[in-house]
Design a protein around this motif. Structure first.
Motif, PDB file in Angstrom:
ATOM      1  N   ARG A  15       0.784  -1.236   0.000  1.00  0.00           N
ATOM      2  CA  ARG A  15       0.000   0.000   0.000  1.00  0.00           C
ATOM      3  C   ARG A  15       0.816   1.285   0.000  1.00  0.00           C
ATOM      4  N   GLU A  16       2.073   1.243   0.434  1.00  0.00           N
ATOM      5  CA  GLU A  16       2.834   2.479   0.573  1.00  0.00           C
ATOM      6  C   GLU A  16       3.794   2.669  -0.598  1.00  0.00           C
ATOM      7  N   GLU A  17       3.832   3.885  -1.073  1.00  0.00           N
ATOM      8  CA  GLU A  17       4.682   4.215  -2.208  1.00  0.00           C
ATOM      9  C   GLU A  17       6.154   3.986  -1.869  1.00  0.00           C
ATOM     10  N   GLY A  18       6.861   3.385  -2.814  1.00  0.00           N
ATOM     11  CA  GLY A  18       8.290   3.176  -2.654  1.00  0.00           C
ATOM     12  C   GLY A  18       8.681   1.856  -2.024  1.00  0.00           C
ATOM     13  N   TYR A  19       7.696   1.022  -1.663  1.00  0.00           N
ATOM     14  CA  TYR A  19       8.016  -0.236  -0.987  1.00  0.00           C
ATOM     15  C   TYR A  19       7.637  -1.482  -1.792  1.00  0.00           C
ATOM     16  N   ALA A  20       7.055  -1.310  -2.950  1.00  0.00           N
ATOM     17  CA  ALA A  20       6.578  -2.459  -3.722  1.00  0.00           C
ATOM     18  C   ALA A  20       7.703  -3.411  -4.107  1.00  0.00           C
ATOM     19  N   ASP A  21       8.901  -2.881  -4.311  1.00  0.00           N
ATOM     20  CA  ASP A  21      10.022  -3.716  -4.747  1.00  0.00           C
ATOM     21  C   ASP A  21      10.910  -4.169  -3.589  1.00  0.00           C
ATOM     22  N   LYS A  22      10.531  -3.815  -2.371  1.00  0.00           N
ATOM     23  CA  LYS A  22      11.309  -4.253  -1.209  1.00  0.00           C
ATOM     24  C   LYS A  22      10.739  -5.556  -0.662  1.00  0.00           C
ATOM     25  N   SER A  23      11.614  -6.409  -0.152  1.00  0.00           N
ATOM     26  CA  SER A  23      11.165  -7.669   0.430  1.00  0.00           C
ATOM     27  C   SER A  23      10.599  -7.429   1.826  1.00  0.00           C
ATOM     28  N   ILE A  24       9.831  -8.398   2.311  1.00  0.00           N
ATOM     29  CA  ILE A  24       9.297  -8.317   3.674  1.00  0.00           C
ATOM     30  C   ILE A  24      10.442  -8.223   4.678  1.00  0.00           C
ATOM     31  N   ARG A  25      11.491  -8.994   4.467  1.00  0.00           N
ATOM     32  CA  ARG A  25      12.651  -8.954   5.359  1.00  0.00           C
ATOM     33  C   ARG A  25      13.237  -7.542   5.434  1.00  0.00           C
ATOM     34  N   GLU A  26      13.374  -6.891   4.291  1.00  0.00           N
ATOM     35  CA  GLU A  26      13.949  -5.542   4.259  1.00  0.00           C
ATOM     36  C   GLU A  26      13.048  -4.537   4.975  1.00  0.00           C
ATOM     37  N   ILE A  27      11.740  -4.676   4.797  1.00  0.00           N
ATOM     38  CA  ILE A  27      10.811  -3.741   5.431  1.00  0.00           C
ATOM     39  C   ILE A  27      10.795  -3.945   6.944  1.00  0.00           C
ATOM     40  N   VAL A  28      10.801  -5.203   7.387  1.00  0.00           N
ATOM     41  CA  VAL A  28      10.849  -5.478   8.824  1.00  0.00           C
ATOM     42  C   VAL A  28      12.118  -4.885   9.434  1.00  0.00           C
ATOM     43  N   LEU A  47       5.280 -17.888  14.490  1.00  0.00           N
ATOM     44  CA  LEU A  47       4.921 -19.263  14.128  1.00  0.00           C
ATOM     45  C   LEU A  47       5.149 -20.292  15.229  1.00  0.00           C
ATOM     46  N   VAL A  48       5.064 -19.894  16.490  1.00  0.00           N
ATOM     47  CA  VAL A  48       5.260 -20.859  17.572  1.00  0.00           C
ATOM     48  C   VAL A  48       4.046 -20.876  18.485  1.00  0.00           C
ATOM     49  N   ALA A  90      13.387 -19.388  17.325  1.00  0.00           N
ATOM     50  CA  ALA A  90      14.454 -18.939  16.423  1.00  0.00           C
ATOM     51  C   ALA A  90      14.149 -19.339  14.984  1.00  0.00           C
ATOM     52  N   GLN A  91      13.666 -20.571  14.807  1.00  0.00           N
ATOM     53  CA  GLN A  91      13.324 -21.029  13.459  1.00  0.00           C
ATOM     54  C   GLN A  91      12.116 -20.277  12.915  1.00  0.00           C
ATOM     55  N   GLY A  92      11.144 -20.003  13.780  1.00  0.00           N
ATOM     56  CA  GLY A  92       9.957 -19.274  13.346  1.00  0.00           C
ATOM     57  C   GLY A  92      10.281 -17.871  12.871  1.00  0.00           C
ATOM     58  N   ILE A  93      11.192 -17.200  13.572  1.00  0.00           N
ATOM     59  CA  ILE A  93      11.608 -15.859  13.144  1.00  0.00           C
ATOM     60  C   ILE A  93      12.238 -15.933  11.757  1.00  0.00           C
ATOM     61  N   ARG A  94      13.089 -16.938  11.542  1.00  0.00           N
ATOM     62  CA  ARG A  94      13.723 -17.089  10.224  1.00  0.00           C
ATOM     63  C   ARG A  94      12.671 -17.321   9.132  1.00  0.00           C
ATOM     64  N   GLU A  95      11.760 -18.252   9.394  1.00  0.00           N
ATOM     65  CA  GLU A  95      10.784 -18.618   8.368  1.00  0.00           C
ATOM     66  C   GLU A  95       9.805 -17.486   8.061  1.00  0.00           C
ATOM     67  N   SER A  96       9.508 -16.659   9.054  1.00  0.00           N
ATOM     68  CA  SER A  96       8.509 -15.606   8.848  1.00  0.00           C
ATOM     69  C   SER A  96       8.957 -14.567   7.829  1.00  0.00           C
ATOM     70  N   VAL A  97      10.276 -14.432   7.644  1.00  0.00           N
ATOM     71  CA  VAL A  97      10.789 -13.434   6.693  1.00  0.00           C
ATOM     72  C   VAL A  97      11.724 -14.040   5.652  1.00  0.00           C
ATOM     73  N   ALA A  98      11.811 -15.367   5.614  1.00  0.00           N
ATOM     74  CA  ALA A  98      12.726 -16.011   4.661  1.00  0.00           C
ATOM     75  C   ALA A  98      12.349 -15.670   3.226  1.00  0.00           C
ATOM     76  N   THR A  99      11.056 -15.705   2.929  1.00  0.00           N
ATOM     77  CA  THR A  99      10.530 -15.267   1.635  1.00  0.00           C
ATOM     78  C   THR A  99       9.255 -14.482   1.908  1.00  0.00           C
ATOM     79  N   ASP A 100       8.688 -13.888   0.876  1.00  0.00           N
ATOM     80  CA  ASP A 100       7.426 -13.161   1.031  1.00  0.00           C
ATOM     81  C   ASP A 100       6.221 -14.092   0.942  1.00  0.00           C
ATOM     82  N   ASP A 101       6.447 -15.351   0.593  1.00  0.00           N
ATOM     83  CA  ASP A 101       5.336 -16.253   0.285  1.00  0.00           C
ATOM     84  C   ASP A 101       4.457 -16.548   1.494  1.00  0.00           C
TER      85      ASP A 101
END
Length: 244
Positions: A15-28, A47-48, A90-101
């Protein structure tokens, strides 16, 4: 509060301008860069099934917090959590931002339920959230006075009709005024349909939506409630009711 930062990052991306090409990991990571510290209930984005954490940049505050956690939770090396729970977190944190899927699927699954309810004419809060749909109980049940707990009555009716457990967020949750003893009357009487992560299929949501739409069509048969047991604290967790 860092509990739903991944969800918020998804909405920023969409929804915000300038963020469409950024990954979820980068935005977090950018969100966290603006903070001095955070609390997090890990049962949501991470995810726990249990646990959480407190994070901060200030060394002195960190030392004080380590001393306090011993009093209330356990040594700072585990904070009352088992080794298994810490590893899962620890694994849940990794998986939550590993990809945008993952977060895309979660949010769009919630939106799918909302769209089904929209098609069925069921009054609810729009735009849809990332993890839950909120039914508007006052519009769903306009014949039930707020003193008869319309959101609680709707949550109970949904459970009877469909077996789906929902959460009241209205008069019962608001509690009583400590000075007058009268029930507080919030402007909103909502029923929260929270979607557990990685649990439901599309057919589950189809079933839930169909049952709620059917209930809306027969809404005049739903009656208000009265307390048969009202605890002094946390009544929205422990109270018991019966139909009027």
């Amino acid at each position: 509060d860092n509990t739903r930062t991944v969800e918020n990052a998804y909405f920023i991306q969409k929804r915000e301008e300038g963020y469409a090409d950024k990954s979820i990991r980068e935005i977090v990571k950018e969100i966290c860069s603006y903070t001095d510290g955070c609390t997090c209930s890990s049962k949501k984005d991470c995810l726990v099934n249990i646990g959480g954490f407190l994070a901060m940049n200030d060394e002195d505050f960190f030392i004080d917090a380590k001393a306090q956690v011993v009093i209330f939770e356990g040594l700072h090396t585990y904070g009352g959590m088992s080794g298994r729970d810490m590893a899962a977190l620890a694994q849940g944190i990794r998986e939550s931002v590993a990809t945008d899927d993952y977060i895309k699927y979660r949010v769009e699954q919630t939106n799918y339920l909302g769209e089904l309810l929209t098609e069925g004419g069921v009054p609810h809060v729009i735009p849809h959230g990332g993890h839950a749909i909120f039914l508007d109980a006052r519009k769903f049940l306009p014949h039930i006075d707020q003193e008869q707990f319309p959101a609680q009555a709707l949550a109970a009716a949904i459970y009877v009709e469909t077996g789906v457990r929902a959460m009241e967020r209205g008069n019962v949750s608001a509690g009583r005024d400590p000075e007058t003893g009268e029930n507080r009357k919030p402007k909103l009487e909502l029923v929260r349909l929270t979607i557990p992560r990685r649990v439901y299929t599309q057919s589950h949501l189809d079933y839930a939506a169909e049952g709620i739409v059917n209930l809306y069509h027969s809404r005049d048969s739903i009656r208000g409630l009265k307390f048969v047991f009202e605890p002094k604290l946390l009544r929205f967790f422990q109270a018991r009711f019966e139909s009027l």
